[in-house]
Design an enzyme around this catalytic site. Sequence first.
Site, PDB file in Angstrom:
ATOM      1  N   TYR A 172      80.277  66.821  68.269  1.00 18.32           N
ATOM      2  CA  TYR A 172      80.962  66.609  66.980  1.00 18.32           C
ATOM      3  C   TYR A 172      82.080  67.626  66.770  1.00 18.32           C
ATOM      4  CZ  TYR A 172      81.570  65.320  62.105  1.00 18.32           C
ATOM      5  OH  TYR A 172      82.095  64.889  60.913  1.00 18.32           O
ATOM      6  N   HIS A 188      75.513  73.495  63.380  1.00 18.36           N
ATOM      7  CA  HIS A 188      76.116  72.664  64.422  1.00 18.36           C
ATOM      8  C   HIS A 188      76.251  73.460  65.713  1.00 18.36           C
ATOM      9  CE1 HIS A 188      78.421  70.367  61.042  1.00 18.36           C
ATOM     10  NE2 HIS A 188      77.145  70.081  61.063  1.00 18.36           N
ATOM     11  N   ASP A 218      78.180  60.808  60.137  1.00 12.66           N
ATOM     12  CA  ASP A 218      78.344  62.155  60.696  1.00 12.66           C
ATOM     13  C   ASP A 218      77.402  63.166  60.047  1.00 12.66           C
ATOM     14  OD1 ASP A 218      80.258  61.294  62.435  1.00 12.66           O
ATOM     15  OD2 ASP A 218      81.959  61.838  61.168  1.00 12.66           O
ATOM     16  N   ARG A 264      83.821  68.576  64.046  1.00 12.14           N
ATOM     17  CA  ARG A 264      84.014  69.348  62.806  1.00 12.14           C
ATOM     18  C   ARG A 264      82.886  70.366  62.706  1.00 12.14           C
ATOM     19  NH1 ARG A 264      85.598  64.163  60.698  1.00 12.14           N
ATOM     20  NH2 ARG A 264      87.852  64.139  60.427  1.00 12.14           N
ATOM     21  N   GLU A 284      80.176  55.229  60.724  1.00  7.98           N
ATOM     22  CA  GLU A 284      81.469  55.113  60.019  1.00  7.98           C
ATOM     23  C   GLU A 284      82.513  54.305  60.770  1.00  7.98           C
ATOM     24  OE1 GLU A 284      80.095  58.126  60.771  1.00  7.98           O
ATOM     25  OE2 GLU A 284      80.850  59.657  59.416  1.00  7.98           O
TER      26      GLU A 284
END
Length: 765
Positions: A284, A329, A82, A286, A9
């Site tokens: 990451y 995650h 992502d 989020r 991105e």
Amino acid sequence: MAKNLVIVESPAKAKTIEGYLGKDYVVKSSFGHVRDLAGKKLSVDVENNYEPIYEVSSDKKSVIKELKSLAKKAEMVWLATDEDREGEAISWHLKEALDLDDDKTKRITFNEITKTAINKAIENPRDINIQLVDAQQARRVLDRLVGFELSPVLWKKVKPSLSAGRVQSVAVRLIVEREKEILDFVPSSSYRVIAILKLSSGEQIKAELPKRFKTEKEANDFLSKAATASYTIGNLEVKPAKKSPAAPFTTSTLQQEASRKLGFSVARTMSVAQKLYESGKITYMRTDSVNLSDTAIDGCKEEIIKSYGPDYANPKKYQTKSKSAQEAHEAIRPTDLGLRDASSDRSEQNLYDLIWKRTIASQMSNAELEKTTVSINLDNSPEVLEAKGEVLKFDGFLKVYLEGSDDDPEEQKGILPPMNIGDGLDLDSINATERFSHHPPRFTEASLVKKLEELGIGRPSTYAPTISTIQKRGYVEKGEREGHDRTYIELSVEGSTVVREEKTERTGAEKGKMYPTDIGIVVNDFLVEHFGRILDYNFTATVEKEFDDIANGLMQWTEMIHKFYQPFHTNVEDTLENSERAKGDRILGEDPASGKPVIARIGRFGPMVQIGEQSDEEKPKFASLLKTQSINTITLEEALELFKLPREVGEYNGEMITAAIGRFGPYVKYGKLFVSLKKDQGDDPLTVELDRAIELIEEKKKADANAKIAVFEDGEVQVLNGRYGPYIKIGRKNFKIPKGTDPNTLTLEDCRKIAEEAGTKKKKK
């Protein structure tokens, strides 16, 4: 040409990844989303099973053109966006927009940008997870349906140019309801008793009465006894205690802690964290998970033993409490726990340091304490005073980090001197101070995120945009309140007499808190009345759960939308047809001069007061509110003062200066010149004096004169000094001056030529 095209991105992410892959790979950025629902229309085919109508964003057409060209030449295209739903959707949109073949497209994900993680991802590619894409599509379509249908209702029933959003409106509701609780709150007072007592060794201890007295008389009666009492230690209790470290950071806890400890807004935290992630420094950012990988736990243990010794290491796994935690995650952690200096940028380094400390502390031993409670008896009263002390026996994780709190900080407890049961004490001083109960606290950005998470509203990716949006729309503002003076009573003992003293303190001062605006309150009340289902907290949380069900393949996204949309659309049509216009009217009383009602309400240009009704023969009088005023709290007296505006301040060089409030705030007017008053310097249109008005006018004239480099054709064409440098103004249009051109040498002909060339360039584009 490289055999492999990798698409991510962001350019920063592309740059980091390109450093890890060999010459056979070229890494390009899509610069975020490349397709979205078409702008000005609903772009959801309600009649055709809610089919979304997507288009490539105008600013991404050149990006798509370049990526298409590279994809045709490459043997394999790797979609490396992502790993959350948003990232999955970007990969799917790229595949659709670039018209990629299945056999030459692979999807890869990683939760940290390190060489090991990238190579592992390349070795384990997968297909696009359409269930995750559907969950994101459901959110996007649902939010478009709500926004597109609700906003026109607000234009018609409240005020033009307003807008509504599904999660944003619920966030505003939380803030409005908290404000109403505060306005309705009536403080009660009680008396807190604190004594300073002296041991025979000469050392002092501070003791407090565990209960509070409701009345001044009760406090006075107790102090009268305390003045002549003998004091002895009745009991001494020593208990071991422990403090445990907090779990590693999730998106929500990082946002909260960065707000408390660094003063970051939620949006700033996410922006800085994004940079750290893209440069390969953290995992990451989020995530709902508090889980750490075995590699990370081993890395923490190694770092803790090396820096603090084996006693401080206590490796452990944390379980995520949230049932709906999105995807498997990891928590947010450093990618290399041996790295302390991650960036030369101060904000990045401060946030990295916070993440490093929290991660390391989570794998450290508990802090061990010894808590002492001493009970002190009075020989003439059944009441017992208490002194509390705390000794830190082993600091454990506190050596590195202690989690912040949104609540008032606990009073620090010191170490108590040695003493025994039966020891006597002498009274040094004792007083009873009137204390007041507190209204519920207003939300900070951090505590609002915490509340949204508790209610199951929104997800890690939605908190920052939600909070930014409600402020941009003018429904909520973040600000300060100066507070006000309050009188309280303090009783103290002098000899054997109780002395009463009235004192003053500052109360109600607040900083960085979120306040609903008048328009925010009116819009919220209207939506709660007519669209209660959408603004219901449980309903909003249920919708989030349904998105999770779609992501897990337990529900069809179009079914979920259909179940929501049919009753919602009927609700919209019914409200447009049958509801009254909402103005937030509040009658303040009667105007003494005319006997007509004085009303505070929302007008076309914002909060205002009026004298008289629209139906009266004589037209009502109107006045705008000051920035510091609200239609919910303004009094009749304050409203009547506003009708004294515009007010004549005095004459200057034969011209009258007037003070008033306009659409953009308070100002003074001198001829054709309008000069804003400076609130931060205490300027008020009702009280500003002639000398101050003249000072502001002369300042403005000087600034305007310095702004004008050249004026042609009676002001129609001007060369001006602007905020971003010199520019040309012709009528109402502004034009850039080409680089290398001296603005002081421009002629009228030069200005016309520059404007003409600028127009031609626009047409060509």
